[in-house]
Design a protein around this motif. Structure first.
Motif, mmCIF file in Angstrom:
data_model
loop_
_atom_site.group_PDB
_atom_site.id
_atom_site.type_symbol
_atom_site.label_atom_id
_atom_site.label_comp_id
_atom_site.label_asym_id
_atom_site.label_seq_id
_atom_site.Cartn_x
_atom_site.Cartn_y
_atom_site.Cartn_z
ATOM 1 N N ARG A 1 9.981 -6.805 -2.520
ATOM 2 C CA ARG A 1 8.977 -7.081 -1.494
ATOM 3 C C ARG A 1 8.328 -5.799 -0.996
ATOM 4 N NH1 ARG A 1 11.884 -10.000 1.598
ATOM 5 N NH2 ARG A 1 12.194 -8.698 3.442
ATOM 6 N N MET A 2 9.116 -4.728 -0.870
ATOM 7 C CA MET A 2 8.537 -3.456 -0.466
ATOM 8 C C MET A 2 7.522 -2.977 -1.497
ATOM 9 S SD MET A 2 9.776 -2.809 2.504
ATOM 10 C CE MET A 2 9.787 -4.602 2.688
ATOM 11 N N SER A 3 7.816 -3.175 -2.778
ATOM 12 C CA SER A 3 6.872 -2.802 -3.827
ATOM 13 C C SER A 3 5.588 -3.600 -3.725
ATOM 14 C CB SER A 3 7.502 -3.022 -5.211
ATOM 15 O OG SER A 3 8.495 -2.071 -5.468
ATOM 16 N N ALA A 4 5.725 -4.890 -3.451
ATOM 17 C CA ALA A 4 4.540 -5.751 -3.359
ATOM 18 C C ALA A 4 3.678 -5.379 -2.158
ATOM 19 C CB ALA A 4 4.973 -7.215 -3.263
ATOM 20 N N ARG A 5 4.301 -4.978 -1.063
ATOM 21 C CA ARG A 5 3.558 -4.633 0.146
ATOM 22 C C ARG A 5 2.919 -3.252 0.036
ATOM 23 N NH1 ARG A 5 4.667 -7.783 4.775
ATOM 24 N NH2 ARG A 5 3.995 -6.040 6.072
ATOM 25 N N ASN A 6 3.536 -2.369 -0.731
ATOM 26 C CA ASN A 6 3.021 -1.011 -0.867
ATOM 27 C C ASN A 6 3.160 -0.588 -2.325
ATOM 28 O OD1 ASN A 6 2.391 1.710 -0.795
ATOM 29 N ND2 ASN A 6 3.508 2.115 1.086
ATOM 30 N N PRO A 7 2.145 -0.864 -3.133
ATOM 31 C CA PRO A 7 2.260 -0.608 -4.576
ATOM 32 C C PRO A 7 2.026 0.842 -4.988
ATOM 33 C CG PRO A 7 0.110 -1.543 -4.069
ATOM 34 C CD PRO A 7 0.865 -1.515 -2.764
ATOM 35 N N ASP A 8 1.867 1.760 -4.026
ATOM 36 C CA ASP A 8 1.517 3.140 -4.355
ATOM 37 C C ASP A 8 2.743 4.019 -4.581
ATOM 38 O OD1 ASP A 8 -1.206 2.564 -4.125
ATOM 39 O OD2 ASP A 8 -1.194 2.945 -1.968
ATOM 40 N N GLY A 9 3.628 3.561 -5.472
ATOM 41 C CA GLY A 9 4.764 4.391 -5.854
ATOM 42 C C GLY A 9 5.738 4.656 -4.726
ATOM 43 N N PHE B 1 19.862 2.658 20.613
ATOM 44 C CA PHE B 1 20.269 2.802 19.215
ATOM 45 C C PHE B 1 19.003 2.788 18.368
ATOM 46 C CE2 PHE B 1 24.889 2.185 19.280
ATOM 47 C CZ PHE B 1 25.261 2.775 18.086
ATOM 48 N N VAL B 2 18.751 3.865 17.653
ATOM 49 C CA VAL B 2 17.617 3.944 16.738
ATOM 50 C C VAL B 2 18.169 3.841 15.321
ATOM 51 C CG1 VAL B 2 15.637 5.287 15.962
ATOM 52 C CG2 VAL B 2 16.352 5.396 18.367
ATOM 53 N N PHE B 3 17.852 2.742 14.645
ATOM 54 C CA PHE B 3 18.349 2.486 13.286
ATOM 55 C C PHE B 3 17.272 2.846 12.272
ATOM 56 C CE2 PHE B 3 20.882 -0.390 15.923
ATOM 57 C CZ PHE B 3 22.161 -0.223 15.405
ATOM 58 N N ILE B 4 17.657 3.624 11.249
ATOM 59 C CA ILE B 4 16.692 4.142 10.268
ATOM 60 C C ILE B 4 17.166 3.744 8.873
ATOM 61 C CG2 ILE B 4 15.424 6.179 9.507
ATOM 62 C CD1 ILE B 4 16.967 7.493 12.096
ATOM 63 N N HIS B 5 16.350 2.992 8.182
ATOM 64 C CA HIS B 5 16.720 2.471 6.864
ATOM 65 C C HIS B 5 16.559 3.522 5.771
ATOM 66 C CE1 HIS B 5 12.522 2.240 5.500
ATOM 67 N NE2 HIS B 5 12.210 1.747 6.689
ATOM 68 N N GLY B 6 17.024 3.171 4.585
ATOM 69 C CA GLY B 6 16.940 4.046 3.434
ATOM 70 C C GLY B 6 15.752 3.734 2.539
ATOM 71 N N ALA B 7 15.769 4.303 1.336
ATOM 72 C CA ALA B 7 14.653 4.187 0.394
ATOM 73 C C ALA B 7 14.383 2.740 0.014
ATOM 74 C CB ALA B 7 14.951 5.010 -0.859
ATOM 75 N N GLN B 8 13.111 2.382 -0.008
ATOM 76 C CA GLN B 8 12.639 1.080 -0.491
ATOM 77 C C GLN B 8 13.215 -0.085 0.331
ATOM 78 O OE1 GLN B 8 10.408 1.315 -2.880
ATOM 79 N NE2 GLN B 8 10.119 -0.682 -3.801
#
Length: 269
Positions: free
Chosen positions: A178-186, A26-33
């Motif tokens: 948290r995703m924004s904090a880890r990757n602040p490049d938009g 099973f390959v699970f793929i998340h959505g945006a952000q």
């Protein structure tokens, strides 16, 4: 589980079990952000019930190093490289929202290992309103709040939440922050723009020959069921399951989503 894809670190959660490529995966793929954690219940269950699991963090998300990829096609290519690196032989691709487009495109590009597709909270075209797309570029914090509100059907805790006092909306908001904090490049704008610009969905859907499950939320305002007719019409053999939830249905209706995935997987030989 950590792999190296195109010179960068890629992370995939294996559900608390050692990855075994001899099992169907099973390959699970998340959505945006988001990251792999949105599949917490479903991925762990499958790992303990006869499947290997790779719940991925896409590049620039979670524990996978960036930069984030700018197109669905590039993300599909990355996913196929990860599957190849892990020696995946038979895969059920389960994607949520943006992740569903990635799963669909990956199945078109490499149909041989894909034995099933589960498209959760999906639609095509996956257009993003101009106002939200611009807000994601200029004020990511505001975009997070907007999407968090629209992705949930209620502020009330559901009976199947992990425990008393757990906030589904609060958890989803904190994950995106948290995703924004880890990757602040938009990051949010990159993800939204990829969904908005993807133009290959109809051709990819027409090419699907493997079993397909659609899971839609009856209260989904981000990818409402009424918007899915082009996609479901192009994959007429797909099975449709409706759950009582909004767009973030893996958290709002976790047991119903799990039941749908497990039932679908059981039909695939």
């Amino acid at each position: 589980m950590q792999l190296e894809i195109n010179g960068a670190t890629a992370y995939a959660y294996t559900g608390g079990k050692a990855f075994d490529p001899s099992l169907p995966t099973f390959v699970f793929i998340h959505g945006a952000q988001n990251d792999h954690s949105v599949w917490a219940l479903q991925s762990r269950y499958m790992a303990h019930h006869g499947y290997s699991v790779l719940a991925v963090d896409l590049p620039g998300h979670g524990r996978s190093s960036g930069p984030a990829l700018a197109t669905v096609e590039a993300m599909a290519d990355w996913l196929l490289e990860l599957m190849k690196a892990a020696d995946v032989q038979r895969a059920i691709l389960a994607g949520h929202s943006m992740g569903s487009l990635i799963a669909l495109e990956a199945s078109r590009r490499a149909p041989e290992p894909v034995i099933g597709l589960a498209l959760v909270g999906s639609t095509y075209p996956m257009k993003v309103s101009d106002a939200l797309l611009e807000t994601s570029r200029t004020d990511e914090a505001a975009a997070i709040d907007m999407v968090n509100i629209w992705s949930h059907s209620s502020i009330a805790q559901k009976p199947s939440c992990p425990g008393p006092g757990f906030s589904v909306m609060g958890g989803a908001r904190r994950l995106m922050q948290r995703m924004s904090a880890r990757n602040p490049d938009g990051l949010f704008h990159t993800d939204f723009a990829a969904c908005n610009s993807y133009a290959g969905g109809e051709a990819a859907a027409a090419a699907v020959r493997c079993p397909v499950l659609f899971v839609f939320g009856n209260k989904d305002m981000m990818t409402p069921p009424r918007s899915t007719k082009l996609l479901t019409g192009a994959i007429a053999h797909g099975k449709i399951t409706i759950v009582d939830a909004g767009h973030q249905m893996m958290a709002e209706a976790p047991d119903a989503v799990l039941d749908a995935l497990a039932g679908f997987a059981a039909t695939i030989k």
